[in-house]
Design an enzyme around this catalytic site. Structure first.
Site, PDB file in Angstrom:
ATOM      1  N   TYR A 130       0.819  -1.219   0.000  1.00 42.85           N
ATOM      2  CA  TYR A 130       0.000   0.000   0.000  1.00 42.85           C
ATOM      3  C   TYR A 130       0.854   1.270   0.000  1.00 42.85           C
ATOM      4  O   TYR A 130       0.510   2.240   0.661  1.00 42.85           O
ATOM      5  CB  TYR A 130      -0.921   0.053   1.229  1.00 42.85           C
ATOM      6  CG  TYR A 130      -1.770  -1.177   1.463  1.00 42.85           C
ATOM      7  CD1 TYR A 130      -2.692  -1.599   0.512  1.00 42.85           C
ATOM      8  CD2 TYR A 130      -1.650  -1.900   2.645  1.00 42.85           C
ATOM      9  CE1 TYR A 130      -3.485  -2.709   0.737  1.00 42.85           C
ATOM     10  CE2 TYR A 130      -2.440  -3.021   2.872  1.00 42.85           C
ATOM     11  CZ  TYR A 130      -3.355  -3.422   1.916  1.00 42.85           C
ATOM     12  OH  TYR A 130      -4.132  -4.519   2.148  1.00 42.85           O
ATOM     13  N   TYR A 168     -14.392  -4.362   4.178  1.00 42.51           N
ATOM     14  CA  TYR A 168     -13.078  -4.823   3.732  1.00 42.51           C
ATOM     15  C   TYR A 168     -12.950  -6.295   4.088  1.00 42.51           C
ATOM     16  O   TYR A 168     -13.031  -6.659   5.261  1.00 42.51           O
ATOM     17  CB  TYR A 168     -11.933  -4.033   4.382  1.00 42.51           C
ATOM     18  CG  TYR A 168     -10.588  -4.616   4.015  1.00 42.51           C
ATOM     19  CD1 TYR A 168      -9.976  -4.290   2.807  1.00 42.51           C
ATOM     20  CD2 TYR A 168      -9.963  -5.556   4.828  1.00 42.51           C
ATOM     21  CE1 TYR A 168      -8.770  -4.864   2.431  1.00 42.51           C
ATOM     22  CE2 TYR A 168      -8.757  -6.136   4.459  1.00 42.51           C
ATOM     23  CZ  TYR A 168      -8.162  -5.780   3.263  1.00 42.51           C
ATOM     24  OH  TYR A 168      -6.972  -6.363   2.891  1.00 42.51           O
ATOM     25  N   ASP A 177     -17.372 -12.317   8.798  1.00 42.03           N
ATOM     26  CA  ASP A 177     -15.924 -12.203   8.685  1.00 42.03           C
ATOM     27  C   ASP A 177     -15.422 -11.630  10.006  1.00 42.03           C
ATOM     28  O   ASP A 177     -15.480 -10.425  10.222  1.00 42.03           O
ATOM     29  CB  ASP A 177     -15.570 -11.311   7.491  1.00 42.03           C
ATOM     30  CG  ASP A 177     -14.066 -11.087   7.357  1.00 42.03           C
ATOM     31  OD1 ASP A 177     -13.316 -11.501   8.266  1.00 42.03           O
ATOM     32  OD2 ASP A 177     -13.646 -10.482   6.353  1.00 42.03           O
ATOM     33  N   LYS A 185      -6.142 -13.208  11.737  1.00 38.94           N
ATOM     34  CA  LYS A 185      -5.406 -12.244  12.573  1.00 38.94           C
ATOM     35  C   LYS A 185      -5.093 -12.728  13.998  1.00 38.94           C
ATOM     36  O   LYS A 185      -4.062 -13.359  14.200  1.00 38.94           O
ATOM     37  CB  LYS A 185      -6.134 -10.908  12.575  1.00 38.94           C
ATOM     38  CG  LYS A 185      -6.067 -10.217  11.207  1.00 38.94           C
ATOM     39  CD  LYS A 185      -6.298  -8.723  11.273  1.00 38.94           C
ATOM     40  CE  LYS A 185      -5.949  -8.024   9.971  1.00 38.94           C
ATOM     41  NZ  LYS A 185      -7.080  -7.846   9.072  1.00 38.94           N
TER      42      LYS A 185
HETATM   43  C1  LIG Z   1      -7.282  -8.213   7.578  1.00 39.07           C
HETATM   44  C2  LIG Z   1      -8.617  -8.667   7.165  1.00 39.07           C
HETATM   45  C3  LIG Z   1      -8.782  -9.632   6.150  1.00 39.07           C
HETATM   46  C4  LIG Z   1      -7.615 -10.182   5.370  1.00 39.07           C
HETATM   47  O1  LIG Z   1      -6.742 -10.946   6.151  1.00 39.07           O
HETATM   48  P1  LIG Z   1      -5.268 -11.271   5.599  1.00 39.07           P
HETATM   49  O2  LIG Z   1      -4.710 -12.227   6.609  1.00 39.07           O
HETATM   50  O3  LIG Z   1      -4.547  -9.962   5.544  1.00 39.07           O
HETATM   51  O4  LIG Z   1      -5.410 -11.879   4.256  1.00 39.07           O
HETATM   52  C5  LIG Z   1     -10.063 -10.074   5.874  1.00 39.07           C
HETATM   53  N1  LIG Z   1     -11.128  -9.588   6.524  1.00 39.07           N
HETATM   54  C6  LIG Z   1     -11.015  -8.662   7.491  1.00 39.07           C
HETATM   55  C7  LIG Z   1     -12.240  -8.188   8.203  1.00 39.07           C
HETATM   56  C8  LIG Z   1      -9.761  -8.147   7.837  1.00 39.07           C
HETATM   57  O5  LIG Z   1      -9.643  -7.206   8.777  1.00 39.07           O
END
Ligand SMILES: *Cc1c(COP(=O)(O)O)cnc(C)c1O
Length: 418
Positions: free
Chosen positions: A6, A134, A237, A266
């Site tokens: 980025y 996102y 998510d 994460k």
């Molecule tokens: C960071 C994030 C992702 C992507 O995860 P990566 O391990 O970076 O591929 C997907 N969804 C949400 C809500 C995120 O915060």
């Protein structure tokens, strides 16, 4: 030469070299020691260089670092799957491992599409998603992320066309009229589009990287009912919200509404290795469970269920439960509220707090030019994006360290005011 994320390589400031890290601190090669206010993109929940996580990793390393999950299995993966089923909301009984949040989202989308294919519903191939969302940087994940957002607009010719809905506007303490209207919008889209919709995907309670839009449990409760009524799967998510970030172990708990499919990454591995898990309920799983090999789920990342990642995740969850992290997170939440709420200033548009997340929204991205350097000179690592100056600290942070972060954030805002 590293190509950084980025970032315009030509004009970027030199990246700060980190030589080691411990607790909430990064030790820079130039000798400075600074607090990481954003947990290395939100994942280092126990802080750095944690003795127990280190020991768990080394113990596993001495047995085996990796073995494929195709045709083979191993205790760390079996145990982690059992643990995730136990700690996630009731019904999410089946765990599909993968290697990053974005891939975990791809898995969820494919699972939702194939679910309906397996049931003979060939028309249900689109995903309903929210603006300001996102969900990651791979193409499927990008297709369900905000279409206007700079990161993704460029690639629109490549992306599947999904079905977008305005992001909820009602806020955490819901404005009754906006809540009603947000739910009404959701219902009217489902009513008109449900025949072609496989699933509705959301970041529950907090749209994170799309601008920290925080919203109320009532919206998710309504979404749960409407998805049932219109035969659309509900996907959470929880890559950002999972493992305590919104104040409960999972946002699904705080929301009081359980999805059909849920994605974790994460915080799952506490910032030690990349890994993700996509969980599904019995209803989803049963549609794949058949004598027909063609109904099997068609996905399998090389590193899925990596033993090292699983061993670390297990230890991380054990520490989280043993040391009563939810209490730590509640303390962080009330301190952030005390120190950030009601903050005003010429360039301040809003402040928001949910769980261990505190955000100052500025009026423009330009109002944050230079803030990273400013904060680093005062001992804090902050990396805002767009017009959002935020902290998502490791949960082990002390109240004095947290105060230092919010003081620096506030000092920046005040210094911008003339
Ligand atoms: C960071 C994030 C992702 C992507 O995860 P990566 O391990 O970076 O591929 C997907 N969804 C949400 C809500 C995120 O915060």
């Amino acid at each position: 030469m590293i190509w950084y994320p980025y970032t315009q390589q030509k004009t970027m400031a030199e990246a700060y070299n980190v030589s080691s890290a411990d607790g909430v601190y990064l030790n820079l090669a130039d000798g400075r020691r600074v607090i990481d206010a954003i947990s290395s993109w939100w994942c280092v929940i126990h802080g750095y260089n944690h003795p127990e996580l280190n020991a768990a990793a080394i113990r596993q390393l001495n047995k085996m670092a990796h073995v494929m999950l195709g045709g083979l299995t191993h205790d760390p993966a079996l145990e982690l799957a059992r643990t995730l089923v136990r700690i996630t909301p009731a019904g999410l009984n089946h765990v599909f491992f993968s290697d990053s949040g974005s891939v975990g989202v791809e898995v969820a989308l494919k699972m939702a599409i194939q679910y309906w294919q397996n049931l003979g519903e060939k028309e249900k191939v689109k995903i309903l998603t929210l603006k300001k969302a996102y969900h990651g940087d791979t193409t499927g994940a990008m297709s369900v992320s905000d279409p206007e957002e700079g990161m993704h607009r460029l690639f629109s010719p490549l992306l599947l066309q999904q079905c977008f809905l305005e992001a909820p506007r009602m806020g955490v303490e819901p404005d009754a009229a906006l809540l009603k209207s947000d739910i009404h919008h959701l219902e009217s889209v489902l009513k008109h589009e449900h025949r072609r919709l496989a699933a509705f995907i959301v970041e529950p309670l907090m749209q994170a990287a799309g601008g920290f839009n925080m919203y109320a449990p009532e919206y998710l409760q309504a979404a749960r009912d409407l998805c049932n009524r219109y035969n659309v799967l509900l996907i959470y998510d929880e890559v950002a919200t999972g493992f305590g970030r919104t104040g409960a172990m999972f946002a699904a708990e705080r929301a009081g509404a359980i999805p059909d499919i849920m994605i974790l990454a994460k915080g799952l591995t506490a910032g030690y290795t990349a890994h993700a898990a996509t969980l599904a309920n019995d209803k989803v799983y049963t549609a794949f469970y058949d004598d027909d090999p063609a109904k099997a789920f068609m996905h399998g990342p090389t590193f899925m269920g990596n033993p090292l990642a699983c061993a670390i995740a297990l230890k991380s969850i054990q520490i989280f439960e043993r040391d009563n992290y939810l209490e730590k997170i509640n303390r962080i939440e009330s301190q952030l509220k005390t120190e950030l709420s009601g903050l005003t200033g010429e360039h301040v548009k809003d402040t928001r707090v949910l769980g261990a997340t505190g955000v100052i929204e500025m009026t423009t991205p330009a109002a944050l030019n230079g803030v990273t350097r400013f904060a680093l000179d005062r001992g804090v690592w902050l990396r805002p994006f767009d017009r959002y100056l935020y902290t998502m600290p490791p949960y082990i942070i002390s109240s004095a360290e947290l105060k230092k972060i919010t003081d620096v954030m506030k000092e920046w805002v005040t210094s911008k005011q003339e």
